[in-house]
Motif scaffolding. Structure first.
Motif, short mmCIF file in Angstrom:
data_model
loop_
_atom_site.label_atom_id
_atom_site.label_comp_id
_atom_site.label_asym_id
_atom_site.label_seq_id
_atom_site.Cartn_x
_atom_site.Cartn_y
_atom_site.Cartn_z
N VAL A 60 0.85 -1.19 0.00
CA VAL A 60 0.00 0.00 0.00
C VAL A 60 0.88 1.24 0.00
N GLY A 61 0.30 2.33 -0.47
CA GLY A 61 1.01 3.61 -0.52
C GLY A 61 0.78 4.45 0.71
N ARG A 62 1.21 5.67 0.62
CA ARG A 62 1.17 6.63 1.73
C ARG A 62 -0.21 6.77 2.36
N LEU A 63 -1.26 6.71 1.59
CA LEU A 63 -2.62 6.88 2.10
C LEU A 63 -3.32 5.56 2.40
N GLY A 64 -2.58 4.46 2.31
CA GLY A 64 -3.16 3.16 2.58
C GLY A 64 -3.82 2.53 1.36
N GLU A 65 -3.65 3.15 0.21
CA GLU A 65 -4.25 2.64 -1.03
C GLU A 65 -3.41 1.50 -1.59
N VAL A 66 -4.07 0.51 -2.17
CA VAL A 66 -3.36 -0.63 -2.75
C VAL A 66 -2.62 -0.18 -4.00
#
Length: 166
Positions: A60-66
């Motif tokens: 996941v990225g910085r915002l919790g997105e896959v």
């Protein structure tokens, strides 16, 4: 009288324009690229596969997105969701999930309130992804037959992309 009102309104607008906070700046940060996320996921998958484990890996990225999610051959159906939740938890708390499980679930005490938040799963197998002190994402692994094995595979994924995280 209308001139006074117009003058007062102009002064008020000027005051609002000048009320910008001193030292206001834009934030700068580093985000994971697809190539780096894929390298981490593939490194973790390869480490688990070499040991005969059937896992899923999520980055996941910085915002919790896959950014990347891989489901290995014959991995159990719950593993993609679980690996996402571990990655999200590591990112959200900026710490390996193995450390969080000891904090959130203390023997003889009720679970900490954070355990009720959506997508939190504080089981071993999640690790934050950092560039210096900046946490840019998280990696989660599930299905290695034990949470310590999941944690090892997540660490191997990070190690495989260490040169890209400098």
């Amino acid at each position: 009288m209308p001139k006074r009102i117009a003058f007062a309104a102009a002064l008020a607008q000027l005051g609002l324009a000048l009320a910008t906070p001193a030292g206001a700046q834009l934030l700068t940060h580093t985000d994971l690229s697809l190539d780096t996320a894929l390298a981490i996921a593939q490194g973790a998958m390869a480490a688990c596969k070499a040991k005969g484990h059937r896992v899923s890996v999520t980055v996941v990225g910085r915002l919790g997105e896959v950014i990347v999610q891989l489901r290995g051959d014959n991995a159990s159906p719950y593993t993609p969701e679980s690996s996402f939740r571990k990655a999200y938890t590591a990112r959200a708390f900026r710490a390996p999930t193995e450390q969080l499980s000891a904090f959130l679930y203390r023997p003889g005490q009720p679970p900490q309130p954070e355990t009720t938040l959506p997508d939190i799963l504080a089981l071993q197998g999640g690790a934050p992804i950092a560039v210096g002190n900046d946490v840019t994402g998280g990696v989660g692994v599930t299905g290695a037959g034990g949470t310590s094995a999941d944690q090892e595979c997540a660490a191997m994924g990070l190690k495989s992309a260490a040169d890209q995280l400098k």
